[in-house]
Structure formats: structure tokens, C-alpha cells
Design an enzyme around this catalytic site. Structure first.
Site, PDB file in Angstrom:
ATOM      1  N   ARG A   1       0.799  -1.219   0.000  1.00  0.00           N
ATOM      2  CA  ARG A   1       0.000   0.000   0.000  1.00  0.00           C
ATOM      3  C   ARG A   1       0.838   1.279   0.000  1.00  0.00           C
ATOM      4  NH1 ARG A   1      -2.935  -4.015   1.981  1.00  0.00           N
ATOM      5  NH2 ARG A   1      -0.894  -4.598   2.740  1.00  0.00           N
ATOM      6  N   THR A   2       1.801   1.368   0.915  1.00  0.00           N
ATOM      7  CA  THR A   2       2.503   2.645   1.114  1.00  0.00           C
ATOM      8  C   THR A   2       3.363   2.986  -0.102  1.00  0.00           C
ATOM      9  OG1 THR A   2       2.552   2.073   3.451  1.00  0.00           O
ATOM     10  CG2 THR A   2       3.892   3.938   2.772  1.00  0.00           C
TER      11      THR A   2
ATOM     12  N   LYS B   1      25.786  -5.522  -1.002  1.00  0.00           N
ATOM     13  CA  LYS B   1      27.268  -5.530  -0.976  1.00  0.00           C
ATOM     14  C   LYS B   1      27.795  -4.762   0.237  1.00  0.00           C
ATOM     15  CE  LYS B   1      27.164  -5.192  -6.008  1.00  0.00           C
ATOM     16  NZ  LYS B   1      27.303  -4.205  -7.085  1.00  0.00           N
TER      17      LYS B   1
ATOM     18  N   ARG C   1      11.145   3.740   4.034  1.00  0.00           N
ATOM     19  CA  ARG C   1      10.682   2.696   4.962  1.00  0.00           C
ATOM     20  C   ARG C   1      11.911   1.875   5.360  1.00  0.00           C
ATOM     21  NH1 ARG C   1       5.531  -1.188   4.698  1.00  0.00           N
ATOM     22  NH2 ARG C   1       4.640   0.821   5.283  1.00  0.00           N
TER      23      ARG C   1
ATOM     24  N   HIS D   1       4.525   5.630  11.735  1.00  0.00           N
ATOM     25  CA  HIS D   1       4.052   5.554  10.346  1.00  0.00           C
ATOM     26  C   HIS D   1       3.076   6.731  10.167  1.00  0.00           C
ATOM     27  CE1 HIS D   1       3.001   4.058   6.523  1.00  0.00           C
ATOM     28  NE2 HIS D   1       2.630   2.817   6.810  1.00  0.00           N
TER      29      HIS D   1
END
Ligand code: CP
Length: 316
Positions: free
Chosen positions: A55-56, A83, A105, A133
Site C-alpha cells: 500500500r505505502t 554488498k 521505509r 508511520h
């Protein structure tokens, strides 16, 4: 508006209402055949995702594109993060490519706040660990106002006196913390309900009530927000069985029946159907789950518009 959006607690009531009012105006774009505004033409928004999202990430992408920004989607999987490249070097690399805003995120609580110290562009927290959030809380507040306040009265309004109960895995929930901070700023009366093992130890410092009795709280709630049981963050046995969790904290049709007629049921998604919410409840007309997703695009448009292109004084 602040320079960055890291915590719902950084928003004043005026900031939050401005975002909701701007989202209400931008919602009309979603109904047009051509869903685009030229506002952020020439700007670049980077979605920097170190954790999975449906969703986000997609709604930030849709929001930026509807405002005519260029969008770069970066997923840590398949990148030079494998890496050993650090968050700082990754962010500086993306900024060197012209990022005006980074939507991040990250599984580590506090990562967006660190990022804001390293780059000159804007930072939007799209979920950090178990911390916050904030745009989820904004879209939840927008959905509540849309449902509970007549359309002609919405402009300038908060959620004064609205009784919101947030239920479930509060301990691991960034959605719960951001909602408690934002909803109380907007005037709502918030109660969190969880079994003792899933209630944060510091709940007494949160600006809300805490309860262990879901059935008592349901009868007096205008809105019930169910939280996902976050198995992936659990390092111990927090409840004996899924059946026991459902019995104590799940929203099923029997519990739906005792709620006030006007009360709506929310869930930020993704859902565990049959655990914290029964499938019949998730799909019922009183559920706002699909509306929350749709509102996520307009609310994130409002955030990007105000932070990158729109009105409002910079205060931090
Ligand atoms: N509600 C929410 O943050 O969903 P995603 O994890 O799919 O982005």
C-alpha cells in the site's frame, strides 16, 4: 509545515488539519478522467524501501505521479545494499541523482530521523521499525473525518470527541503510536486495547487510555481500529495460540453486533484474516479498509504537495 515528516507528534493541530483539508481538495482529482496536476513537474521523489510494502510504496508512487513528479523506486533487495553499502551512502547517491524528497521505509526505528541529518532534500517517514508511520495515521484520520463529519462541515475540522479504540498488537505497532499522537492532537479520545503481553511497558506515557477489556470498549467506540499481529517482529510466545488471540482480541461478527450502529471498523493492512479480524467483518459495509487505501493516495498527494510545492511556512 515542517521540513520533514518523521513523527505524527511533530504535527500541530493546524498542520494536521491543513493536510486533511488539502487532501479533501485533491480528492476531486481522483474522479477525473486525467488524474494529473502539474504542481511538482521537474521534481523527483525517491521511494527508498528497505522493508516490504504494498500500500505505502504504490500509493506514494501514484501520489507523486498524479502531481507530475518523476519517481524513482529503490528497493534494498537487488541493490548495492547487499554488498554492504550503508544507508547514508545509498541516500547520498540517490540525492546526487536529483532527489528532492526521499520517502523511506526501514526496519530500524529512527532511520528516517538520521536520514534527515544527512541530506538536503525532504524526508518522509513511510514506516520505521516499531516507531512510527505518520502518513498511515493521516490517512486514517482523513477516513474517520470523511465518515463522521458531514462533508459541508469538514473544512477546518479535527476529530473532537470522537472515541477511537485501537486493538491488538500495540507493542510492535508503529501505526498505533502514530495514530495515538495524531488523533489526540485532533481532539479524539483514544483507547488502546491489548493483552498484557502485547501492551507496551511505557503505555502510561502515551496520551491515551489503556484497557485489557475489548468487549467493554467496543460498546462505546465510534471507530475500532484493528492492528495486524506482527509475527515477524515477535521474538517470544506472546499468546498461547491463534485461537486464544482471536478470542481475546479479534473482531468477529458477534463483536461487530454490539457496536453502535454508526461505528466503523478500520485496519491499516495487510490483514491476517481469521486472526485479528474475521473475513465477514473485513468485507462488511461497516469496514473502511478499501476506503483507507484509496484515501492513502490523496493524503500522500497532500503531504508531497505541501512539503515540496505548496503553501505553508517552514518551521523546522
Ligand atoms: N499499511 C501499510 O503500511 O501497508 P504496507 O505495508 O503494504 O505498505
Amino acid at each position: 509545515m515542517n521540513r520533514h515528516l518523521i513523527s505524527a507528534g511533530d504535527l500541530s493541530r493546524d498542520d494536521a488539519v491543513l493536510i486533511l483539508d488539502t487532501a479533501t481538495e485533491l480528492a476531486s482529482v481522483a474522479g477525473r478522467p486525467i488524474k494529473k496536476l502539474p504542481t511538482l513537474r521537474g521534481m523527483t521523489v525517491v521511494n527508498l524501501f528497505y522493508e516490504d510494502s504494498t500500500r505505502t510504496r504504490t500509493s506514494f508512487e501514484a501520489a507523486a505521479k498524479r502531481l507530475s513528479a518523476d519517481v524513482i523506486n529503490f528497493s534494498a533487495k537487488g541493490s548495492s545494499v547487499a554488498k554492504g553499502e550503508s544507508l547514508k551512502d545509498t541516500a547520498l547517491t540517490l540525492e546526487a541523482m536529483g532527489a528532492d524528497a526521499i520517502v523511506i521505509r526501514h526496519p530500524a526505528s529512527g532511520a528516517p530521523r538520521l536520514l534527515a541529518n544527512w541530506i538536503t532534500g525532504r524526508v518522509v517517514n513511510a514506516g520505521d521499525g516499531t516507531h512510527e508511520h505518520p502518513t498511515q495515521a493521516l490517512l486514517d484520520a482523513f477516513t474517520m473525518r470523511e465518515r463522521l463529519v458531514p462533508v459541508e462541515d469538514q473544512r477546518g475540522q479535527g476529530l473532537d470527541g470522537v472515541r477511537v479504540t485501537i486493538v491488538g498488537d500495540v507493542l510492535h505497532s508503529r501505526v498505533a503510536r502514530s495514530n495515538v499522537l495524531l488523533l489526540t492532537t485532533l481532539g479524539a479520545e483514544v483507547t488502546v486495547v491489548a493483552p498484557p503481553t502485547l501492551m507496551p511497558h511505557a503505555i502510561g506515557t502515551w496520551p491515551c487510555r489503556a484497557s485489557y477489556d475489548l468487549d467493554a470498549e467496543l460498546r462505546k467506540s465510534d471507530v475500532v481500529m484493528m492492528l495486524r499481529v506482527q509475527q515477524e517482529r515477535m521474538t517470544a510466545a506472546y499468546f498461547p495460540t491463534v485461537r486464544e488471540s482471536r478470542r481475546r482480541s479479534g473482531l468477529d461478527t458477534e463483536r461487530l453486533a454490539v457496536r453502535p450502529e454508526h461505528a466503523s471498523g478500520m485496519h491499516p493492512g495487510p490483514m491476517n484474516r481469521g486472526v485479528e479480524i474475521a473475513a465477514e467483518v473485513a468485507d462488511s459495509p461497516r469496514s473502511t479498509i478499501v476506503a483507507q487505501v484509496a484515501n492513502g493516495v490523496t493524503v500522500r498527494m497532500a503531504v508531497l504537495y505541501l512539503m515540496l510545492g505548496g503553501a505553508g511556512e517552514e518551521t523546522a
